[in-house]
Enzyme design. Structure first.
Site, mmCIF file in Angstrom:
data_model
loop_
_atom_site.group_PDB
_atom_site.id
_atom_site.type_symbol
_atom_site.label_atom_id
_atom_site.label_comp_id
_atom_site.label_asym_id
_atom_site.label_seq_id
_atom_site.Cartn_x
_atom_site.Cartn_y
_atom_site.Cartn_z
ATOM 1 N N GLY A 14 -2.845 0.894 -1.541
ATOM 2 C CA GLY A 14 -2.858 -0.398 0.237
ATOM 3 C C GLY A 14 -1.659 0.041 0.686
ATOM 4 C CB THR A 15 2.209 -0.639 -0.573
ATOM 5 O OG1 THR A 15 1.421 -2.391 -1.269
ATOM 6 C CG2 THR A 15 3.336 -0.734 -0.044
ATOM 7 C CG ASN A 51 -3.116 -11.640 0.176
ATOM 8 O OD1 ASN A 51 -2.593 -12.230 1.110
ATOM 9 N ND2 ASN A 51 -2.843 -11.691 -0.868
ATOM 10 C CB THR A 81 -0.093 17.238 -3.860
ATOM 11 O OG1 THR A 81 1.594 18.840 -3.676
ATOM 12 C CG2 THR A 81 -0.236 18.331 -4.249
ATOM 13 C CB CYS A 92 7.807 -16.166 -9.747
ATOM 14 S SG CYS A 92 8.798 -17.215 -10.921
#
Length: 429
Positions: free
Chosen positions: A75-76, A162, A248, A355
């Site tokens: 996702g990132t 999220n 790849t 954090c």
């Protein structure tokens, strides 16, 4: 240190969810084969066939054509590729296009690329307004786009948040942007497999999805990009994936990713109803144990009036919140302290906040929704998934009251210079 109990309740499925058995089997079987999907010999052609079948399977599941599926490592990467790639392409075509319109409640996989573009590529960032539920204000967005549309390179907004679980009016946002010819990217990483997601019907131009949020392997994902959309690549090399994403391909992971996505989408409606019912039981259990706990995000109508909420009951028809999401703030408590105390009792969840160096930071999502910083520090996120059962809710119901009472009694709301884990451990002795 206190002896940690075995995990009795895993309530952090939004962070990652266990792989589906079918996906595990597909990945294990594929790992017995050798072959680079870019090679021309028999093994390579076999690997290519597996990749293209996975691409077609994913497209069918998400309402996209096979040629619109660009495989990534998660996702990132998909978010970065969309945000940076669209910005660079639009600016190259028209140097005036230097504005990025984003919601302030995005995941850092979107926020950080946006901030990077501002710092390094002279992008102007405009933030769309959100309400107390974390939902985009469409009237405010319309006004924003009417004001600066000539300079906008792209609009980016997540399908479902999220942290607090609020679902956005994606089709309406896309329609507003397209009035001015502006492409739209959506981070749908929390939505796919949990909500009905149809790429073509939504009207968006790019959509990010990640495998490990829906029962597939970590480090598998895709960017759906509509045909003809110009996206400048962030990686250069072998020219794989339409030249948009070189590298790849992990054939085994992509096969498992496609299997998991297909199964999650096929079972989404029935599973969503099951999980939403469990979520509602969880919310009621928390309110029974801690009556002043405040539910954040969009409020489903079936929970209206049962306890304190940050926003009024949702007036949005249909799904307004992710079915497995329950996000609370606990007055007089530090979220990190509650997390460690629950962890010691075998209940795993998250705070939804960063954090760094032992210093808790309030959630940028809650701050954007108008929550005071001191209140935002007391947040916990509970998220359910395909392995969740009533026993998970029971475990939390039995633990949350004593944990909150202990945290409040020990003053674990603020103690400068002492880590929340250390405080919780001392209290748990």
């Amino acid at each position: 240190m206190p002896t940690l109990e075995p995990v009795t309740s895993y309530l952090d499925h939004a962070a990652t969810t266990p792989m589906l058995p079918e996906a595990v089997a597909a990945m294990a079987e594929e790992m017995t084969h050798t072959g680079n999907a870019s090679s021309l010999h028999s093994s390579g052609r076999r690997a290519r066939r597996v990749v293209e079948e996975a691409r077609e399977q994913l497209g069918v599941a998400l309402g996209a054509g096979p040629s619109e599926v660009v495989f990534t490592a998660g996702g990132t990467e998909s978010d970065n590729l969309a945000v940076k790639g669209l910005y660079w392409a639009r600016r190259a075509a028209d140097p005036r296009r230097r504005t990025v319109v984003a919601s302030p409640i995005e995941h850092h996989a979107v926020l950080d690329p946006v901030e990077w573009l501002h710092t390094h590529e002279q992008a102007d960032v405009r933030w769309m307004p959100v309400d107390r539920a974390g939902r985009v204000d469409l009237d405010g967005l319309k006004e924003l786009l009417d004001d600066c549309h000539d300079s906008v390179a792209l609009v980016t907004v997540m399908w479902a948040n999220n942290e607090v679980g609020t679902v956005q009016p994606i089709a309406e946002i896309a329609e507003l942007a397209h009035r001015h010819g502006i492409p739209v990217h959506t981070d749908a990483i929390q939505a796919v497999g949990h909500l009905p997601v149809d790429f073509t019907a939504s009207g968006v131009d790019c959509l990010s999805v990640s495998g490990h949020k829906l029962g597939g392997p970590v480090s598998s994902g895709a960017l759906l990009a509509r045909r003809g959309l110009d996206v400048v690549p962030g990686l250069h090399g072998g020219g794989q994936e339409r030249g948009i994403r070189s590298g790849t391909l992990d054939v085994a992971a992509l096969r498992a990713f496609a299997v998991a996505t297909s199964l999650a989408v096929q079972g989404q409606e029935a599973e969503g109803e099951r999980i939403a019912a469990l979520r509602n039981d969880l919310v009621r259990a928390v309110w029974e144990a801690v009556p002043d706990a405040v539910l954040s995000g969009a409020v489903p109508r079936e929970l209206a009036g049962l306890g304190p909420t940050l926003a009024p009951p949702s007036s949005v028809p249909g799904l307004s919140r992710l079915p497995g999401n329950a996000h609370f703030t606990f007055p007089g408590c530090e979220g990190d302290s509650l997390l460690y105390l629950l962890d010691a009792r075998g209940v795993e969840c998250s705070t939804g906040s960063a954090c760094q160096a032992g210093v808790p930071q309030p959630s940028h999502v809650l701050l954007a929704m108008g929550v005071p910083e001191t209140t935002a520090r007391g947040a916990l996120r509970f998220t359910l998934g395909h392995t969740s059962t009533a026993s998970d809710v029971t475990a939390l119901a039995q633990a949350i009251g004593p944990v909150v009472e202990r945290a409040r009694g020990a003053g674990l709301s603020s103690a400068p210079g002492v880590s929340k884990r250390k405080q919780a451990e001392e209290v748990g002795r």
